[in-house]
Enzyme design. Structure first.
Site, PDB file in Angstrom:
ATOM      1  N   CYS A  56     -27.812 -54.425 -32.965  1.00  0.00           N
ATOM      2  CA  CYS A  56     -26.660 -55.199 -32.528  1.00  0.00           C
ATOM      3  C   CYS A  56     -25.421 -54.334 -32.631  1.00  0.00           C
ATOM      4  O   CYS A  56     -25.057 -53.908 -33.719  1.00  0.00           O
ATOM      5  CB  CYS A  56     -26.509 -56.446 -33.388  1.00  0.00           C
ATOM      6  N   GLN A 115     -35.213 -32.628 -31.705  1.00  0.00           N
ATOM      7  CA  GLN A 115     -36.278 -33.062 -32.628  1.00  0.00           C
ATOM      8  C   GLN A 115     -37.476 -32.110 -32.573  1.00  0.00           C
ATOM      9  O   GLN A 115     -38.503 -32.402 -33.186  1.00  0.00           O
ATOM     10  CB  GLN A 115     -36.741 -34.483 -32.274  1.00  0.00           C
ATOM     11  N   GLY A 120     -27.960 -28.975 -36.291  1.00  0.00           N
ATOM     12  CA  GLY A 120     -28.151 -28.611 -37.701  1.00  0.00           C
ATOM     13  C   GLY A 120     -28.703 -29.743 -38.549  1.00  0.00           C
ATOM     14  O   GLY A 120     -29.574 -29.533 -39.401  1.00  0.00           O
ATOM     15  N   HIS A 121     -28.216 -30.976 -38.289  1.00  0.00           N
ATOM     16  CA  HIS A 121     -28.527 -32.037 -39.252  1.00  0.00           C
ATOM     17  C   HIS A 121     -29.896 -32.674 -39.078  1.00  0.00           C
ATOM     18  O   HIS A 121     -30.236 -33.612 -39.789  1.00  0.00           O
ATOM     19  CB  HIS A 121     -27.419 -33.104 -39.264  1.00  0.00           C
ATOM     20  N   THR A 125     -25.169 -33.172 -29.117  1.00  0.00           N
ATOM     21  CA  THR A 125     -24.474 -33.960 -28.083  1.00  0.00           C
ATOM     22  C   THR A 125     -23.594 -33.037 -27.247  1.00  0.00           C
ATOM     23  O   THR A 125     -23.627 -33.070 -26.010  1.00  0.00           O
ATOM     24  CB  THR A 125     -23.615 -35.067 -28.746  1.00  0.00           C
TER      25      THR A 125
END
Ligand code: PMP
Length: 397
Positions: A346, A199, A220-221, A88
Protein backbone atom coordinates in the site's frame (compact mmCIF):
# COMPACT_ATOMS: atom_id res chain seq x y z
CA UNK A 1 39.57 -14.51 1.96
CA UNK A 2 37.68 -15.48 5.11
CA UNK A 3 34.16 -14.24 5.67
CA UNK A 4 34.00 -11.89 8.63
CA UNK A 5 33.26 -13.64 11.91
CA UNK A 6 31.71 -10.37 13.06
CA UNK A 7 27.91 -10.28 12.60
CA UNK A 8 26.32 -6.97 11.66
CA UNK A 9 24.07 -5.59 14.41
CA UNK A 10 20.48 -6.01 13.30
CA UNK A 11 21.02 -9.61 12.24
CA UNK A 12 21.18 -10.91 15.81
CA UNK A 13 20.87 -14.62 16.40
CA UNK A 14 19.04 -14.38 19.72
CA UNK A 15 15.87 -16.42 19.76
CA UNK A 16 13.48 -13.55 20.28
CA UNK A 17 15.15 -11.23 17.75
CA UNK A 18 13.55 -10.53 14.39
CA UNK A 19 14.87 -12.51 11.42
CA UNK A 20 15.99 -10.55 8.39
CA UNK A 21 14.75 -12.24 5.21
CA UNK A 22 14.90 -9.30 2.84
CA UNK A 23 18.47 -9.44 1.50
CA UNK A 24 17.16 -8.65 -1.99
CA UNK A 25 15.88 -5.28 -0.76
CA UNK A 26 19.23 -4.45 0.77
CA UNK A 27 22.08 -6.22 2.54
CA UNK A 28 23.76 -5.18 5.77
CA UNK A 29 27.22 -3.70 5.22
CA UNK A 30 29.80 -6.41 5.82
CA UNK A 31 31.90 -5.44 8.88
CA UNK A 32 35.08 -5.83 6.77
CA UNK A 33 33.60 -3.37 4.28
CA UNK A 34 32.73 -0.94 7.04
CA UNK A 35 36.27 -1.10 8.42
CA UNK A 36 37.70 -0.47 4.95
CA UNK A 37 35.46 2.59 4.50
CA UNK A 38 35.96 4.19 7.90
CA UNK A 39 39.30 5.97 7.26
CA UNK A 40 37.82 7.65 4.20
CA UNK A 41 35.31 9.45 6.41
CA UNK A 42 38.06 10.46 8.82
CA UNK A 43 41.72 11.08 7.99
CA UNK A 44 41.51 10.35 4.24
CA UNK A 45 38.68 12.73 3.42
CA UNK A 46 40.28 14.22 0.30
CA UNK A 47 38.65 14.80 -3.06
CA UNK A 48 40.21 12.60 -5.76
CA UNK A 49 39.93 15.57 -8.13
CA UNK A 50 42.42 17.54 -5.99
CA UNK A 51 45.52 16.74 -8.00
CA UNK A 52 47.76 19.20 -6.15
CA UNK A 53 48.11 17.54 -2.76
CA UNK A 54 48.38 14.29 -0.87
CA UNK A 55 44.79 14.32 0.41
CA UNK A 56 43.65 14.18 -3.20
CA UNK A 57 46.23 11.56 -4.21
CA UNK A 58 45.26 9.24 -1.36
CA UNK A 59 41.59 9.44 -2.31
CA UNK A 60 42.42 8.96 -5.98
CA UNK A 61 44.48 5.85 -5.17
CA UNK A 62 41.64 4.43 -3.12
CA UNK A 63 39.18 4.93 -6.00
CA UNK A 64 41.63 3.32 -8.44
CA UNK A 65 41.95 0.29 -6.20
CA UNK A 66 38.15 -0.01 -5.88
CA UNK A 67 37.68 0.32 -9.65
CA UNK A 68 40.01 -2.65 -10.05
CA UNK A 69 38.17 -4.69 -7.43
CA UNK A 70 34.79 -3.98 -9.01
CA UNK A 71 36.09 -4.70 -12.54
CA UNK A 72 37.57 -8.02 -11.40
CA UNK A 73 34.21 -9.17 -10.03
CA UNK A 74 32.54 -8.90 -13.45
CA UNK A 75 35.45 -9.62 -15.80
CA UNK A 76 35.84 -6.05 -17.06
CA UNK A 77 38.76 -3.65 -17.38
CA UNK A 78 38.98 -1.01 -14.64
CA UNK A 79 38.58 1.80 -17.21
CA UNK A 80 35.20 0.31 -18.17
CA UNK A 81 33.75 0.92 -14.68
CA UNK A 82 31.97 4.23 -14.05
CA UNK A 83 30.80 4.88 -10.51
CA UNK A 84 27.25 6.16 -10.00
CA UNK A 85 24.89 6.73 -7.08
CA UNK A 86 23.39 3.25 -7.54
CA UNK A 87 21.74 0.98 -10.04
CA UNK A 88 18.78 3.31 -10.58
CA UNK A 89 21.12 5.97 -11.91
CA UNK A 90 23.12 3.43 -13.93
CA UNK A 91 19.93 2.06 -15.54
CA UNK A 92 18.66 5.54 -16.40
CA UNK A 93 22.08 6.60 -17.67
CA UNK A 94 22.40 3.56 -19.97
CA UNK A 95 19.02 4.21 -21.57
CA UNK A 96 18.99 8.01 -21.82
CA UNK A 97 22.74 8.22 -22.48
CA UNK A 98 22.55 5.84 -25.43
CA UNK A 99 19.43 7.49 -26.81
CA UNK A 100 21.07 10.92 -26.62
CA UNK A 101 24.16 9.62 -28.46
CA UNK A 102 22.10 7.97 -31.23
CA UNK A 103 20.00 11.11 -31.70
CA UNK A 104 23.10 13.31 -31.75
CA UNK A 105 24.51 11.26 -34.60
CA UNK A 106 21.29 10.91 -36.55
CA UNK A 107 18.45 13.13 -35.31
CA UNK A 108 15.80 11.81 -37.69
CA UNK A 109 16.47 8.06 -37.58
CA UNK A 110 13.63 5.93 -36.10
CA UNK A 111 14.72 4.14 -32.91
CA UNK A 112 13.41 0.91 -31.39
CA UNK A 113 14.30 -0.43 -27.92
CA UNK A 114 13.38 -3.85 -26.52
CA UNK A 115 12.95 -4.73 -22.86
CA UNK A 116 10.73 -7.10 -20.86
CA UNK A 117 7.70 -6.66 -18.66
CA UNK A 118 9.44 -7.97 -15.51
CA UNK A 119 12.13 -5.30 -15.22
CA UNK A 120 12.84 -3.23 -12.12
CA UNK A 121 10.86 0.01 -12.05
CA UNK A 122 14.01 2.01 -12.88
CA UNK A 123 14.02 0.32 -16.30
CA UNK A 124 10.24 0.15 -16.76
CA UNK A 125 9.81 3.85 -16.05
CA UNK A 126 12.89 5.00 -17.95
CA UNK A 127 11.66 3.03 -20.97
CA UNK A 128 8.19 4.56 -20.61
CA UNK A 129 9.85 7.99 -20.52
CA UNK A 130 11.86 7.44 -23.72
CA UNK A 131 8.68 6.14 -25.35
CA UNK A 132 7.16 9.57 -24.70
CA UNK A 133 10.24 11.05 -26.39
CA UNK A 134 9.42 9.21 -29.62
CA UNK A 135 11.30 5.92 -29.17
CA UNK A 136 9.37 2.79 -30.09
CA UNK A 137 9.61 0.43 -27.10
CA UNK A 138 8.57 -3.21 -26.87
CA UNK A 139 8.04 -4.62 -23.38
CA UNK A 140 8.29 -8.34 -24.18
CA UNK A 141 6.09 -10.79 -22.29
CA UNK A 142 8.02 -13.45 -20.37
CA UNK A 143 7.14 -17.11 -19.84
CA UNK A 144 5.50 -18.39 -16.65
CA UNK A 145 8.94 -18.68 -15.01
CA UNK A 146 9.66 -15.01 -15.65
CA UNK A 147 12.22 -15.71 -18.37
CA UNK A 148 12.66 -14.01 -21.73
CA UNK A 149 11.97 -16.54 -24.50
CA UNK A 150 14.58 -16.49 -27.23
CA UNK A 151 12.02 -16.95 -30.00
CA UNK A 152 9.93 -14.05 -28.72
CA UNK A 153 13.06 -11.92 -28.67
CA UNK A 154 14.09 -12.87 -32.21
CA UNK A 155 10.63 -11.97 -33.52
CA UNK A 156 10.67 -8.58 -31.81
CA UNK A 157 13.84 -7.37 -33.55
CA UNK A 158 13.35 -4.68 -36.19
CA UNK A 159 15.80 -3.09 -38.61
CA UNK A 160 15.93 -0.01 -36.37
CA UNK A 161 16.32 -1.85 -33.03
CA UNK A 162 19.21 -0.17 -31.25
CA UNK A 163 19.05 -1.47 -27.68
CA UNK A 164 17.93 -4.52 -25.74
CA UNK A 165 17.78 -4.28 -21.97
CA UNK A 166 17.00 -7.30 -19.83
CA UNK A 167 17.25 -7.93 -16.12
CA UNK A 168 19.80 -10.69 -15.44
CA UNK A 169 18.46 -12.04 -12.14
CA UNK A 170 14.95 -10.95 -11.28
CA UNK A 171 14.75 -9.10 -7.96
CA UNK A 172 11.29 -10.42 -7.08
CA UNK A 173 11.31 -14.03 -8.22
CA UNK A 174 15.03 -14.73 -8.77
CA UNK A 175 14.65 -16.10 -12.32
CA UNK A 176 17.96 -16.02 -14.21
CA UNK A 177 17.64 -14.88 -17.83
CA UNK A 178 19.72 -16.72 -20.47
CA UNK A 179 22.13 -13.79 -20.83
CA UNK A 180 24.65 -15.71 -22.97
CA UNK A 181 22.01 -16.54 -25.59
CA UNK A 182 20.56 -13.04 -25.45
CA UNK A 183 24.05 -11.57 -25.96
CA UNK A 184 24.60 -13.77 -29.03
CA UNK A 185 21.39 -12.52 -30.61
CA UNK A 186 22.29 -8.91 -29.80
CA UNK A 187 25.69 -9.37 -31.45
CA UNK A 188 24.32 -11.11 -34.55
CA UNK A 189 21.94 -8.21 -35.06
CA UNK A 190 24.39 -5.44 -34.06
CA UNK A 191 22.11 -4.28 -31.25
CA UNK A 192 23.50 -2.91 -28.00
CA UNK A 193 22.80 -5.08 -24.95
CA UNK A 194 22.29 -3.57 -21.53
CA UNK A 195 21.57 -5.68 -18.48
CA UNK A 196 20.37 -4.72 -15.03
CA UNK A 197 22.63 -7.04 -13.05
CA UNK A 198 21.85 -5.58 -9.64
CA UNK A 199 20.81 -9.00 -8.29
CA UNK A 200 23.31 -10.94 -10.38
CA UNK A 201 26.69 -9.30 -9.74
CA UNK A 202 28.38 -10.91 -6.77
CA UNK A 203 25.89 -13.78 -6.79
CA UNK A 204 26.62 -15.57 -10.03
CA UNK A 205 30.04 -15.76 -11.71
CA UNK A 206 30.22 -13.60 -14.82
CA UNK A 207 32.60 -12.31 -17.43
CA UNK A 208 31.03 -9.41 -19.31
CA UNK A 209 33.90 -9.18 -21.78
CA UNK A 210 33.56 -12.78 -22.92
CA UNK A 211 29.78 -12.79 -22.78
CA UNK A 212 29.48 -9.75 -25.05
CA UNK A 213 27.54 -7.43 -22.76
CA UNK A 214 27.77 -3.75 -23.76
CA UNK A 215 26.36 -1.97 -20.72
CA UNK A 216 25.68 -3.33 -17.23
CA UNK A 217 24.25 -1.74 -14.09
CA UNK A 218 24.85 -2.90 -10.54
CA UNK A 219 24.79 -1.60 -7.01
CA UNK A 220 26.82 -1.57 -3.78
CA UNK A 221 24.05 -2.25 -1.29
CA UNK A 222 23.01 -5.58 -2.76
CA UNK A 223 26.50 -7.04 -2.30
CA UNK A 224 27.12 -6.12 1.36
CA UNK A 225 28.46 -2.68 0.46
CA UNK A 226 26.90 0.69 1.30
CA UNK A 227 23.85 2.35 -0.21
CA UNK A 228 24.22 5.32 -2.54
CA UNK A 229 26.93 3.82 -4.73
CA UNK A 230 26.74 1.69 -7.84
CA UNK A 231 28.36 1.36 -11.22
CA UNK A 232 27.73 1.26 -14.93
CA UNK A 233 30.02 -0.96 -16.99
CA UNK A 234 30.56 0.51 -20.47
CA UNK A 235 32.29 -1.79 -22.95
CA UNK A 236 35.45 -0.24 -24.43
CA UNK A 237 36.21 -2.63 -27.30
CA UNK A 238 34.44 -4.90 -29.81
CA UNK A 239 32.44 -2.70 -29.97
CA UNK A 240 33.48 0.48 -28.20
CA UNK A 241 30.21 1.66 -26.69
CA UNK A 242 29.63 5.38 -26.58
CA UNK A 243 26.94 7.03 -24.51
CA UNK A 244 26.42 10.64 -23.52
CA UNK A 245 26.56 11.78 -19.91
CA UNK A 246 23.40 12.20 -17.88
CA UNK A 247 25.07 14.45 -15.32
CA UNK A 248 27.05 17.41 -16.59
CA UNK A 249 29.52 19.35 -14.51
CA UNK A 250 33.09 18.97 -13.29
CA UNK A 251 33.90 16.17 -15.73
CA UNK A 252 34.64 13.39 -13.23
CA UNK A 253 34.70 9.76 -14.43
CA UNK A 254 36.47 10.72 -17.65
CA UNK A 255 33.92 13.37 -18.44
CA UNK A 256 30.99 10.96 -18.40
CA UNK A 257 29.61 11.27 -14.88
CA UNK A 258 30.15 14.57 -13.14
CA UNK A 259 29.98 15.08 -9.40
CA UNK A 260 32.58 14.66 -6.65
CA UNK A 261 33.13 10.98 -6.10
CA UNK A 262 31.61 9.24 -3.08
CA UNK A 263 35.02 7.97 -1.95
CA UNK A 264 33.97 6.01 1.18
CA UNK A 265 31.09 4.47 -0.78
CA UNK A 266 33.35 3.53 -3.68
CA UNK A 267 35.95 2.05 -1.33
CA UNK A 268 33.14 0.06 0.30
CA UNK A 269 31.78 -1.19 -3.02
CA UNK A 270 35.30 -2.21 -4.02
CA UNK A 271 35.87 -4.18 -0.83
CA UNK A 272 32.39 -5.71 -1.07
CA UNK A 273 33.13 -6.82 -4.65
CA UNK A 274 36.42 -8.40 -3.61
CA UNK A 275 34.77 -10.36 -0.79
CA UNK A 276 31.99 -11.55 -3.13
CA UNK A 277 34.48 -12.61 -5.78
CA UNK A 278 36.43 -14.70 -3.30
CA UNK A 279 33.53 -16.26 -1.43
CA UNK A 280 30.79 -16.46 -4.08
CA UNK A 281 31.08 -20.13 -5.02
CA UNK A 282 30.98 -21.40 -1.46
CA UNK A 283 28.36 -18.89 -0.38
CA UNK A 284 26.04 -19.76 -3.27
CA UNK A 285 26.29 -23.40 -2.36
CA UNK A 286 25.51 -22.69 1.30
CA UNK A 287 22.55 -20.45 0.46
CA UNK A 288 21.15 -22.96 -1.98
CA UNK A 289 21.16 -25.55 0.80
CA UNK A 290 19.34 -23.16 3.14
CA UNK A 291 16.87 -22.14 0.44
CA UNK A 292 16.05 -25.75 -0.38
CA UNK A 293 15.61 -26.58 3.31
CA UNK A 294 13.33 -23.54 3.64
CA UNK A 295 11.19 -24.70 0.72
CA UNK A 296 11.06 -28.27 1.97
CA UNK A 297 9.92 -27.20 5.44
CA UNK A 298 7.39 -24.73 4.05
CA UNK A 299 5.78 -27.44 1.95
CA UNK A 300 5.77 -29.75 4.97
CA UNK A 301 4.10 -27.22 7.31
CA UNK A 302 1.94 -25.19 4.95
CA UNK A 303 -0.15 -27.33 2.60
CA UNK A 304 -0.94 -25.62 -0.69
CA UNK A 305 2.04 -23.24 -0.62
CA UNK A 306 3.24 -22.48 -4.16
CA UNK A 307 6.62 -21.44 -5.50
CA UNK A 308 6.78 -18.59 -8.03
CA UNK A 309 9.46 -18.33 -10.71
CA UNK A 310 11.64 -20.94 -12.31
CA UNK A 311 12.25 -24.18 -10.40
CA UNK A 312 15.71 -24.48 -11.94
CA UNK A 313 16.97 -21.20 -13.43
CA UNK A 314 16.86 -19.19 -10.24
CA UNK A 315 18.92 -17.34 -7.67
CA UNK A 316 20.32 -19.43 -4.86
CA UNK A 317 19.12 -17.08 -2.13
CA UNK A 318 15.46 -16.53 -2.87
CA UNK A 319 11.97 -17.99 -2.52
CA UNK A 320 8.90 -16.21 -3.78
CA UNK A 321 5.84 -18.03 -2.49
CA UNK A 322 2.07 -17.78 -2.65
CA UNK A 323 0.04 -18.73 0.41
CA UNK A 324 -3.33 -19.22 -1.26
CA UNK A 325 -6.20 -17.43 0.54
CA UNK A 326 -3.95 -15.57 3.00
CA UNK A 327 -3.58 -11.89 2.15
CA UNK A 328 0.01 -11.18 3.14
CA UNK A 329 -0.58 -7.48 3.92
CA UNK A 330 -3.13 -8.64 6.51
CA UNK A 331 -0.64 -11.19 7.90
CA UNK A 332 2.12 -8.60 8.35
CA UNK A 333 1.10 -7.59 11.90
CA UNK A 334 1.63 -11.26 12.85
CA UNK A 335 4.92 -11.38 11.00
CA UNK A 336 6.60 -8.61 12.98
CA UNK A 337 9.47 -10.98 13.78
CA UNK A 338 10.22 -11.49 10.09
CA UNK A 339 11.73 -8.99 7.69
CA UNK A 340 9.99 -10.05 4.47
CA UNK A 341 8.64 -8.37 1.37
CA UNK A 342 5.08 -8.75 0.06
CA UNK A 343 3.82 -9.04 -3.50
CA UNK A 344 1.71 -5.95 -3.11
CA UNK A 345 2.21 -2.85 -1.06
CA UNK A 346 0.00 0.00 0.00
CA UNK A 347 1.61 3.19 -1.16
CA UNK A 348 -0.13 6.53 -1.03
CA UNK A 349 -3.58 5.15 -0.44
CA UNK A 350 -3.47 2.82 -3.45
CA UNK A 351 -2.41 -0.80 -3.48
CA UNK A 352 0.48 -1.46 -5.85
CA UNK A 353 0.39 -5.02 -7.10
CA UNK A 354 3.68 -6.56 -8.27
CA UNK A 355 3.91 -6.23 -12.06
CA UNK A 356 6.38 -9.13 -12.07
CA UNK A 357 4.00 -11.61 -10.42
CA UNK A 358 1.19 -10.42 -12.69
CA UNK A 359 3.45 -10.87 -15.73
CA UNK A 360 4.11 -14.52 -14.87
CA UNK A 361 0.39 -15.17 -14.71
CA UNK A 362 -0.65 -14.76 -11.06
CA UNK A 363 -4.12 -13.35 -10.43
CA UNK A 364 -4.37 -10.11 -8.42
CA UNK A 365 -5.65 -12.22 -5.51
CA UNK A 366 -2.66 -14.54 -5.66
CA UNK A 367 -0.24 -11.62 -5.88
CA UNK A 368 -1.78 -10.28 -2.70
CA UNK A 369 -1.10 -13.67 -1.09
CA UNK A 370 2.59 -13.69 -2.03
CA UNK A 371 5.79 -13.21 -0.06
CA UNK A 372 9.42 -12.80 -1.06
CA UNK A 373 11.88 -14.45 1.30
CA UNK A 374 15.50 -13.65 0.51
CA UNK A 375 18.47 -15.08 2.34
CA UNK A 376 22.01 -13.80 2.62
CA UNK A 377 25.42 -13.88 4.23
CA UNK A 378 24.18 -14.04 7.83
CA UNK A 379 21.18 -16.30 7.34
CA UNK A 380 21.35 -19.53 9.31
CA UNK A 381 19.55 -22.85 9.41
CA UNK A 382 18.12 -21.98 12.81
CA UNK A 383 16.66 -18.76 11.37
CA UNK A 384 15.09 -20.67 8.49
CA UNK A 385 13.44 -23.16 10.84
CA UNK A 386 12.20 -20.39 13.14
CA UNK A 387 10.87 -18.46 10.15
CA UNK A 388 8.86 -21.46 8.98
CA UNK A 389 7.36 -21.84 12.46
CA UNK A 390 6.47 -18.12 12.62
CA UNK A 391 4.86 -18.28 9.18
CA UNK A 392 2.85 -21.35 10.09
CA UNK A 393 1.66 -19.79 13.36
CA UNK A 394 0.62 -16.61 11.61
CA UNK A 395 -1.70 -18.63 9.39
CA UNK A 396 -3.23 -20.59 12.25
CA UNK A 397 -4.31 -17.58 14.31
N1 PMP B 1 17.52 -3.03 -10.26
C1 PMP B 1 17.22 -4.07 -9.49
C2 PMP B 1 17.01 -5.42 -10.10
C3 PMP B 1 17.11 -3.91 -8.11
O1 PMP B 1 16.81 -4.96 -7.33
C4 PMP B 1 17.31 -2.62 -7.55
C5 PMP B 1 17.16 -2.38 -6.06
N2 PMP B 1 15.93 -2.78 -5.54
C6 PMP B 1 17.64 -1.57 -8.41
C7 PMP B 1 17.73 -1.81 -9.75
C8 PMP B 1 17.88 -0.19 -7.89
O2 PMP B 1 19.13 -0.15 -7.24
P1 PMP B 1 19.59 1.08 -6.36
O3 PMP B 1 18.89 0.94 -5.07
O4 PMP B 1 21.07 0.90 -6.25
O5 PMP B 1 19.25 2.32 -7.09
Amino acid sequence: MELSSERPMGTSLQNDKPIYLDYNATTPVDPQVFHAMEPYFKEFFGNPASAAHQWGWIAENAVTKARGQVAALIGAKPMEIFFTSGATEANNWAIFGLLSKIREENPTEPIHFITSNVEHSSIMKAMAAVEKMGVEVDFLPVNSFGLVEIETLRKAIKPHTKLMSFIWVNNEIGSINPMGEIAKIAKENKIYLHTDATQAAGKIPMNVTELGIDLMSFSGHKIYGPKGVGALYIRSKDPKVQINPLLHGGGQERGLRSGSLNVPGIVGMGMAAEICQKTMTEECHRLQGLRDLFWEKLQEKIPGVRLNGSPTERASNLLNITLPNYKTEALLPRLQKLGVSTGSACGTGATVVSHVLRAIGLSVDDVQCSLRLSLGRWSTEDEVLRAVAILKNSLQR
